[in-house]
Motif scaffolding. Structure first.
Motif, PDB file in Angstrom:
ATOM      1  N   PHE A  48      -9.736  22.192 -13.952  1.00  0.00           N
ATOM      2  CA  PHE A  48      -9.722  23.555 -13.421  1.00  0.00           C
ATOM      3  C   PHE A  48     -11.075  24.241 -13.589  1.00  0.00           C
ATOM      4  O   PHE A  48     -11.458  25.059 -12.754  1.00  0.00           O
ATOM      5  CB  PHE A  48      -8.605  24.372 -14.058  1.00  0.00           C
ATOM      6  N   SER A  49     -11.799  23.906 -14.612  1.00  0.00           N
ATOM      7  CA  SER A  49     -13.134  24.467 -14.801  1.00  0.00           C
ATOM      8  C   SER A  49     -14.083  23.979 -13.715  1.00  0.00           C
ATOM      9  O   SER A  49     -14.901  24.746 -13.195  1.00  0.00           O
ATOM     10  CB  SER A  49     -13.665  24.085 -16.177  1.00  0.00           C
ATOM     11  N   ALA A  50     -13.978  22.707 -13.359  1.00  0.00           N
ATOM     12  CA  ALA A  50     -14.821  22.172 -12.291  1.00  0.00           C
ATOM     13  C   ALA A  50     -14.470  22.812 -10.947  1.00  0.00           C
ATOM     14  O   ALA A  50     -15.363  23.114 -10.146  1.00  0.00           O
ATOM     15  CB  ALA A  50     -14.662  20.656 -12.212  1.00  0.00           C
ATOM     16  N   LYS A  51     -13.181  23.028 -10.701  1.00  0.00           N
ATOM     17  CA  LYS A  51     -12.772  23.699  -9.458  1.00  0.00           C
ATOM     18  C   LYS A  51     -13.312  25.124  -9.401  1.00  0.00           C
ATOM     19  O   LYS A  51     -13.797  25.574  -8.358  1.00  0.00           O
ATOM     20  CB  LYS A  51     -11.242  23.736  -9.344  1.00  0.00           C
ATOM     21  N   ALA A  52     -13.245  25.841 -10.514  1.00  0.00           N
ATOM     22  CA  ALA A  52     -13.762  27.211 -10.548  1.00  0.00           C
ATOM     23  C   ALA A  52     -15.270  27.220 -10.344  1.00  0.00           C
ATOM     24  O   ALA A  52     -15.805  28.096  -9.650  1.00  0.00           O
ATOM     25  CB  ALA A  52     -13.401  27.873 -11.876  1.00  0.00           C
ATOM     26  N   GLN A  53     -15.963  26.255 -10.915  1.00  0.00           N
ATOM     27  CA  GLN A  53     -17.417  26.167 -10.734  1.00  0.00           C
ATOM     28  C   GLN A  53     -17.768  25.891  -9.273  1.00  0.00           C
ATOM     29  O   GLN A  53     -18.709  26.478  -8.739  1.00  0.00           O
ATOM     30  CB  GLN A  53     -17.990  25.058 -11.632  1.00  0.00           C
TER      31      GLN A  53
ATOM     32  N   ARG B  28     -17.271  29.096  -7.363  1.00  0.00           N
ATOM     33  CA  ARG B  28     -18.325  30.039  -7.689  1.00  0.00           C
ATOM     34  C   ARG B  28     -19.617  29.670  -6.948  1.00  0.00           C
ATOM     35  O   ARG B  28     -20.274  30.531  -6.365  1.00  0.00           O
ATOM     36  CB  ARG B  28     -18.564  30.047  -9.200  1.00  0.00           C
ATOM     37  N   GLU B  29     -19.963  28.389  -6.938  1.00  0.00           N
ATOM     38  CA  GLU B  29     -21.172  27.955  -6.234  1.00  0.00           C
ATOM     39  C   GLU B  29     -21.037  28.154  -4.737  1.00  0.00           C
ATOM     40  O   GLU B  29     -22.008  28.526  -4.065  1.00  0.00           O
ATOM     41  CB  GLU B  29     -21.459  26.489  -6.554  1.00  0.00           C
ATOM     42  N   LEU B  30     -19.851  27.927  -4.195  1.00  0.00           N
ATOM     43  CA  LEU B  30     -19.627  28.124  -2.769  1.00  0.00           C
ATOM     44  C   LEU B  30     -19.765  29.588  -2.398  1.00  0.00           C
ATOM     45  O   LEU B  30     -20.410  29.927  -1.390  1.00  0.00           O
ATOM     46  CB  LEU B  30     -18.243  27.601  -2.374  1.00  0.00           C
ATOM     47  N   SER B  31     -19.202  30.481  -3.191  1.00  0.00           N
ATOM     48  CA  SER B  31     -19.300  31.907  -2.877  1.00  0.00           C
ATOM     49  C   SER B  31     -20.734  32.393  -3.043  1.00  0.00           C
ATOM     50  O   SER B  31     -21.204  33.230  -2.270  1.00  0.00           O
ATOM     51  CB  SER B  31     -18.356  32.715  -3.757  1.00  0.00           C
ATOM     52  N   GLU B  32     -21.464  31.871  -4.025  1.00  0.00           N
ATOM     53  CA  GLU B  32     -22.872  32.269  -4.191  1.00  0.00           C
ATOM     54  C   GLU B  32     -23.730  31.767  -3.025  1.00  0.00           C
ATOM     55  O   GLU B  32     -24.619  32.474  -2.553  1.00  0.00           O
ATOM     56  CB  GLU B  32     -23.419  31.723  -5.504  1.00  0.00           C
TER      57      GLU B  32
END
Length: 62
Positions: A43-48, A51-55
């Motif tokens: 789940f941490s990798a999915k959130a990362q 986050r990178e996609l939105s940035e």
């Protein structure tokens, strides 16, 4: 003094019950810890990634 002079097979077999139950509990706890760490990493990798996609989307819009 001989270490085997006070050996009692019945007590030994009785204590094996507690030993295998204790070992089973230890293995179950270790498996739960490993499983929880793997799930948290997933789940941490999915959130990362999100986050990178939105940035990257925000930087491309500007």
């Amino acid at each position: 003094m001989d270490i085997f002079s006070n050996f009692n097979l019945n007590r030994f077999l009785f204590s094996l019950q507690y030993m295998w139950k204790g070992m089973l509990c230890i293995f179950i706890v270790i498996a739960v810890i490993i499983l929880s760490v793997v799930i948290m990493n997933f789940f941490s990798a999915k959130a990362q990634q999100r986050r990178e996609l939105s940035e990257s989307e925000e930087s491309s819009e500007n």
